[in-house]
Design an enzyme around this catalytic site. Structure first.
Site, PDB file in Angstrom:
ATOM      1  N   HIS A 164       0.942  -1.249   0.119  1.00 14.27           N
ATOM      2  CA  HIS A 164       0.094   0.007   0.177  1.00 14.27           C
ATOM      3  C   HIS A 164       0.888   1.117   0.038  1.00 14.27           C
ATOM      4  O   HIS A 164       1.732   1.337   0.692  1.00 14.27           O
ATOM      5  CB  HIS A 164      -1.037  -0.053   1.265  1.00 14.27           C
ATOM      6  CG  HIS A 164      -1.720   1.144   1.264  1.00 14.27           C
ATOM      7  ND1 HIS A 164      -2.948   1.451   0.671  1.00 14.27           N
ATOM      8  CD2 HIS A 164      -1.514   2.433   1.976  1.00 14.27           C
ATOM      9  CE1 HIS A 164      -3.323   2.687   0.884  1.00 14.27           C
ATOM     10  NE2 HIS A 164      -2.698   2.995   1.798  1.00 14.27           N
TER      11      HIS A 164
ATOM     12  N   ASP B  51     -15.133   2.174   7.976  1.00 12.51           N
ATOM     13  CA  ASP B  51     -14.192   3.038   7.755  1.00 12.51           C
ATOM     14  C   ASP B  51     -14.538   4.329   6.743  1.00 12.51           C
ATOM     15  O   ASP B  51     -14.264   5.430   6.626  1.00 12.51           O
ATOM     16  CB  ASP B  51     -12.692   2.324   7.095  1.00 12.51           C
ATOM     17  CG  ASP B  51     -11.724   3.361   6.569  1.00 12.51           C
ATOM     18  OD1 ASP B  51     -11.429   4.037   7.171  1.00 12.51           O
ATOM     19  OD2 ASP B  51     -11.647   3.379   5.187  1.00 12.51           O
TER      20      ASP B  51
ATOM     21  N   ARG C 189     -14.862  12.419   9.174  1.00 10.02           N
ATOM     22  CA  ARG C 189     -13.548  13.264   9.608  1.00 10.02           C
ATOM     23  C   ARG C 189     -13.282  14.110   8.718  1.00 10.02           C
ATOM     24  O   ARG C 189     -12.722  15.001   9.030  1.00 10.02           O
ATOM     25  CB  ARG C 189     -12.587  11.825   9.725  1.00 10.02           C
ATOM     26  CG  ARG C 189     -12.467  10.963  10.829  1.00 10.02           C
ATOM     27  CD  ARG C 189     -11.728   9.777  10.809  1.00 10.02           C
ATOM     28  NE  ARG C 189     -10.289  10.208  10.461  1.00 10.02           N
ATOM     29  CZ  ARG C 189      -9.402   9.276   9.678  1.00 10.02           C
ATOM     30  NH1 ARG C 189      -9.774   8.221   9.133  1.00 10.02           N
ATOM     31  NH2 ARG C 189      -8.117   9.881   9.359  1.00 10.02           N
TER      32      ARG C 189
ATOM     33  N   SER D 283      -7.556   3.323   9.762  1.00 11.08           N
ATOM     34  CA  SER D 283      -8.177   3.511   8.359  1.00 11.08           C
ATOM     35  C   SER D 283      -7.496   2.593   7.289  1.00 11.08           C
ATOM     36  O   SER D 283      -8.153   1.827   6.818  1.00 11.08           O
ATOM     37  CB  SER D 283      -8.576   4.910   7.998  1.00 11.08           C
ATOM     38  OG  SER D 283      -8.928   5.131   6.748  1.00 11.08           O
TER      39      SER D 283
ATOM     40  N   LYS E 262      -8.465  -1.694   5.678  1.00  9.28           N
ATOM     41  CA  LYS E 262      -8.733  -2.089   4.352  1.00  9.28           C
ATOM     42  C   LYS E 262      -7.770  -3.088   4.007  1.00  9.28           C
ATOM     43  O   LYS E 262      -8.218  -4.033   3.104  1.00  9.28           O
ATOM     44  CB  LYS E 262      -8.691  -0.769   3.332  1.00  9.28           C
ATOM     45  CG  LYS E 262      -9.670   0.204   3.758  1.00  9.28           C
ATOM     46  CD  LYS E 262      -9.781   1.450   2.932  1.00  9.28           C
ATOM     47  CE  LYS E 262      -8.756   2.695   3.670  1.00  9.28           C
ATOM     48  NZ  LYS E 262      -9.172   3.936   3.485  1.00  9.28           N
TER      49      LYS E 262
HETATM   50  N1  URA Z   1      -6.054   7.195   3.698  1.00  9.68           N
HETATM   51  C1  URA Z   1      -6.949   6.514   4.294  1.00  9.68           C
HETATM   52  O1  URA Z   1      -7.430   5.472   3.894  1.00  9.68           O
HETATM   53  N2  URA Z   1      -7.161   6.801   5.515  1.00  9.68           N
HETATM   54  C2  URA Z   1      -7.048   7.898   6.219  1.00  9.68           C
HETATM   55  O2  URA Z   1      -7.597   8.098   7.263  1.00  9.68           O
HETATM   56  C3  URA Z   1      -5.923   8.880   5.640  1.00  9.68           C
HETATM   57  C4  URA Z   1      -5.449   8.522   4.227  1.00  9.68           C
END
Ligand code: URA
Ligand code: CA
Length: 443
Positions: free
Chosen positions: A82, A161, A168, A183, A187
């Site tokens: 990632h 999320d 947020r 977050s 994923k």
């Molecule tokens: N990228 C994400 O997937 N989540 C966040 O909170 C910030 C950046």
């Protein structure tokens, strides 16, 4: 349990129990806890933080809030990669085939670009015929067969999320390290990864602008991985200038082909080998980092990684002849040089500004609904530290629209992204640090 009591505890800096965190995430996902209470909690976390245990609990609760990809039918250790988001970041198209050529199964779900950052799925669509939508069965079968598939996200992954990130975004609570770390990791875990390599960008073009914050974020994600049994390595890389010189979908596919062919930009090649080596080590195909680096370097040099890219393109119905004949990729109608306004040395390149310029040229989207032009983009000729003469091209724009006022504005924006100083500037470091479960190694 009452939501207000949980908010109260976090407001007073107390540690929440696993049950309290699960209650919040479940209640919020189901719509039983309203946005205003979740906002108050997020703000309390913003100010008071979370312990490593709370962060891991939040991550798992979000990872389990929706569908999870079951990769168990694919033999071997599934290692995912990632990147925290960059400009002109072509690494997945290079690292995926490299690692797959080493025998590590790569089952990747990727996203589209938004704003100044690009997305792997858009880049793949620059390859004529390439299909990014696959059923789960097709996706898994392809990984079993050739070791590599990259598809658009399907199913209802991490709805908690999705909802919390949206909240947020409008409550000034994005910039919280435990919230960002959970977050991202939720994923990856929901996507089925056994082990994870993170490319954490730092600098002007990145989400985290300071090295200190980038290290803290990386450490938080490595801690989560350790806590939940998914070994995680984070590499902190520079985003003070774009990684490779190409920004734009077709241009970046071409850059990936060149890199796998051994003709790529040195910096991009180095980062890809570094990320691939960590994946190969986590995937159990090498003993230690040095052996892993040797293996991936050999697979790049002997053409096996490029052959894997072609096999992968063909498996997803794309025209794999692009690897030998790049003219099969979408081509822009015109190229325009951007001359240096003065003589000196390149002292800085604003990656974010270039990402925005590429987006305005049509290579990216300002909103989710925008259509993109796969052929357009920017190719940079200079890196930080390079000398330039007045009038010498700094970059080249690839454009399709016939609009001289727009072209002039894009040339101006591109030139303005370069800071030219009279004194020689130092080359920037590419990799700042590597963080593993055993600690941090600064480079
Ligand atoms: N990228 C994400 O997937 N989540 C966040 O909170 C910030 C950046
Ligand atoms: Ca690039």
């Amino acid at each position: 349990m009452r939501t207000v009591d949980i908010i109260h505890s976090k407001r007073d800096g107390k540690e929440l129990s696993s049950e309290e965190i699960a209650f919040l995430v479940e209640g919020y996902t189901k719509g039983e806890i309203p946005d205003y209470q979740m906002s108050a909690w997020a703000m309390a976390v913003y100010f008071n933080g979370m312990s490593a245990r709370e962060t891991a609990d939040l991550t798992l609760a979000m990872a389990h809030s929706g569908d999870q990809v079951d990769l168990s039918s694919i033999p071997g250790i599934k290692v995912d990669k990632h990147s925290t988001g960059g400009v002109g970041d072509t690494t997945t198209l290079i690292v995926g085939p490299l690692v797959a050529a080493a025998g590590i199964p790569v089952a990747k779900m990727s996203g589209r670009g938004l704003g100044h950052t690009g997305g792997t799925i858009d880049k793949l669509e620059a390859i004529p015929g390439f299909a990014v939508e696959r059923t789960t069965e097709q996706f898994l079968a392809q990984v079993r067969e050739i070791g590599l598939a990259v598809v658009g996200q399907t199913g209802n992954l991490t709805p908690a999320d999705k909802k919390l990130y949206g909240l947020r975004d409008v409550t000034a609570t994005v910039e919280s390290i435990p919230l960002i770390a959970s977050s991202i990791m939720s994923k990856k875990i929901a996507s089925g990864a056994d082990a994870i390599v993170l490319d954490v960008k730092t600098g002007r073009g990145a989400f985290m602008k300071s090295l200190d914050d980038s290290i803290k974020l990386a450490q938080a994600m490595v801690d989560i991985g350790t806590e939940v049994g998914r070994e995680t390595v984070a590499v902190i890389t520079n985003m003070d200038e774009p990684l490779g010189p190409s920004i734009g979908n077709s241009l970046e596919v071409l850059e990936a082909i060149d890199t796998l062919g051994g003709r790529g930009p040195a910096e991009l090649t180095e980062i890809c080998l570094e990320l691939a080596a960590h994946m190969v080590r986590l995937g159990g195909k090498a003993d230690g980092e040095a052996e892993a680096k040797e293996l991936v370097t050999r697979l790049l040099d002997n053409g096996e990684a490029l052959a894997k890219l072609k096999q992968f393109i063909a498996a997803q119905e794309g025209d794999s002849r692009v690897a030998e004949d790049p003219a099969r990729l979408p081509q822009a109608a015109r190229r325009v040089d951007v001359p240096a306004p003065e003589e000196g040395y390149v002292a800085a390149i604003d990656a974010e500004a270039l990402g925005i310029t590429a987006m305005l040229l049509g290579a990216g989207r300002a909103t989710k609904e925008d259509k993109i032009d796969l052929a357009v983009g920017i190719k940079l000729f200079k890196r930080v530290g390079d000398p330039v003469k007045k009038g010498e091209p700094l970059a080249e724009l690839y454009i399709n629209r016939e609009d001289s006022a727009e072209t002039a504005e894009m040339m101006e924006r591109t030139a303005a992204a370069f800071t030219i100083a009279s004194a020689p500037a130092e080359k920037l470091k590419l990799i700042y640090a590597v963080i593993t479960k055993d600690g941090i190694r600064k480079l």
